[in-house]
Motif scaffolding. Structure first.
Motif: not given
Length: 505
Positions: A189-217
């Motif tokens: 479930q989370y992997a699907a959500e992370a793909r979706r949220f990560g897709t729409y968190c955009r790089d704007h101009g020269g700001n390049k995102l480093y997206r960190i997925a919520a991982g394991a316990n």
């Protein structure tokens, strides 16, 4: 007992992976007195502040070269709606912090205040977005509000709130502990959500995102594998998809049970060794997650992030159990020094770590006294300060013999080393509660000049700093370092942390 002699070989001319400064990262959650009463006292406070941000806390953290600060959580992140924390303070709606004490917050510390704090600290912001109860649009708008230039609805709103230029913000967390307080999701479930949220968190101009997925316990390696499968196919041609650049995991040192974690200041030697053994387990965890990642990503394109670590004790008697306030002893300092040695050995894969938490919560750097307004630097703070020379330095391999002194499964001597700008820094911990040790450093491929050493120790493992005795545990010069034919001999008293610095000659 006579001193134990431990030989160690360091090749000064063979630099290894760079130790990212972000391994010395911090964490500030809306929890207890971390934000309100810690970082933020309000503009009307008698405590010196800038825009409500407490300046003595800023000054103390700047001395650590703090590289990044994670905010607003933690569990709080997945119930935080950022639009409630912008605009005139008197117009901001209050909210209930259901995770931590069920207290009401006025949202006076929000996005602009956090960015002002990071600017005062000289630290990079690491923002953890709301996946659990938020929407994709909400997080996408937050990224746009903070990082986009030009003209758009979010840019206009930011300018209306007093900020013309966008900020540069690389680090974005896609939720937090999705397996628990962040939504109680399965890995799939989370992997699907992370793909979706990560897709729409955009790089704007020269700001390049480093997206960190919520991982394991802790040791949930299956969670890590599920996320790695989402990023690409198994094999050497692995090229990760662009919707996440790293994944995290969390691990706390808890020697007791979840219900009774143990006392921060009242413990015996058996408790001490049990704690250090639990701390050392983080080496196995990092190795396990890295091994899973290596199967899919042998080129190490995807980063591993330990964005919550530290000791977790029962709260101090008489304090709100939801505020997680605890004292900090020499034992906590040695937990930290051991963690950093382990982090340095994994610098090829581990790209960030964030101790939980910076002020007044769990294994804090700083404790602020609400009655006297005093600020206390903890023993853990001093480990961070003594070790700051490792930030962005090239790691140096340390080879120890098989016969390192041990208490059951715990090796009681721990070392790491690095080089940067013509200097070498060696960190040494003697975890033995009662016996001293000597370490013979065989320095190959170079020599050191201008050697100086510092030590952090105390008469008792239980010692700690208070407003009335703020320097019970503080670094001091260590003169028990002598030259040998092949390098240096360093004397390590029982339960001590030592740094040795010299210039490559």
């Amino acid at each position: 007992m006579s001193d134990q002699v431990v030989p160690a070989v360091i090749n000064l001319d063979v630099p290894g992976p760079v130790i990212s400064r972000h391994l010395y990262g911090h964490f500030a959650e809306h929890l207890g007195r971390c934000i309100y009463g810690g970082f933020y006292v309000g503009e009307d406070s008698e405590i010196p502040n800038e825009g409500g941000i407490r300046l003595d806390v800023v000054e103390a953290l700047r001395a650590l070269d703090i590289p990044n600060l994670r905010w607003p959580g933690g569990c709080f992140a997945d119930e935080y709606h950022w639009m409630d924390g912008i605009g005139p303070k008197q117009d901001r709606p209050s909210m209930v912090n259901t995770h931590w004490g069920n207290v009401e917050e006025n949202n006076h510390f929000g996005t602009h205040e956090f960015m002002a704090l990071c600017e005062l600290l000289g630290a990079e912001p690491y923002i953890s977005g709301n996946v659990g109860s938020g929407t994709v649009r909400e997080m996408s708008d937050w990224v746009e509000y903070l990082t986009r230039d030009g003209d758009s609805p979010m840019v206009r709103l930011r300018k209306q709130n007093g900020r013309e230029e966008p900020w540069k913000i690389r680090f974005w967390g896609l939720g937090n502990e999705a397996w628990g307080c962040g939504g109680n999701m399965s890995a799939q479930q989370y992997a699907a959500e992370a793909r979706r949220f990560g897709t729409y968190c955009r790089d704007h101009g020269g700001n390049k995102l480093y997206r960190i997925a919520a991982g394991a316990n802790s040791a949930d390696y299956a969670w890590t594998e599920t996320l790695m499968k989402q990023l690409g196919e198994l094999g050497c041609a692995y090229r990760p998809q662009p919707f996440m650049q790293a994944l995290s995991f969390h691990y706390y040192t808890i020697p007791g049970t979840w219900q009774d974690k143990g006392d921060a200041t009242v413990f015996d030697t058996d408790d001490y060794y049990r704690t250090l053994a639990k701390a050392a387990y983080v080496d196995e965890l990092i190795t396990g997650h890295a091994n899973v990642m290596d199967c899919y990503d042998p080129g190490k394109h995807v980063g591993l992030v330990l964005d919550e670590w530290g000791t977790w004790w029962n709260v101090e008697p008489g304090t709100n159990p939801g505020f997680l306030y605890q004292q900090n002893t020499l034992r906590d300092a040695l937990v930290a020094s051991l963690h950093f040695d382990i982090f340095h050995r994994h610098a090829d894969r581990l790209v960030m770590a964030n101790i939980a938490q910076t002020v007044n919560v769990l294994q804090a750097m700083i404790l602020t006294d609400p009655d006297t307004k005093a600020l206390v630097l903890t023993p853990t703070y001093h480990v961070f300060e003594m070790n700051k020379g490792h930030q962005d330095a090239a790691s140096l391999r340390v080879d120890l013999p098989a016969g390192v002194p041990a208490r059951e499964t715990l090796a009681t001597v721990s070392l790491s080393a690095s080089r940067k700008d013509g200097k070498v820094l060696v960190s040494l911990s003697n975890l033995d509660a009662g016996a001293p040790a000597d370490v013979e450093l065989d320095l190959r491929g170079g020599a050191l000049s201008g050697v100086r050493a510092r030590i952090l120790t105390a008469g008792n493992l239980q010692d700690h700093n208070t407003p009335g005795a703020p320097d019970t545990i503080a670094p001091r010069a260590h003169d028990q370092v002598t030259a040998t034919a092949n390098g240096l001999r360093v004397h390590l008293p029982a339960h001590s942390f030592i740094t040795v610095e010299g210039r490559l000659g």
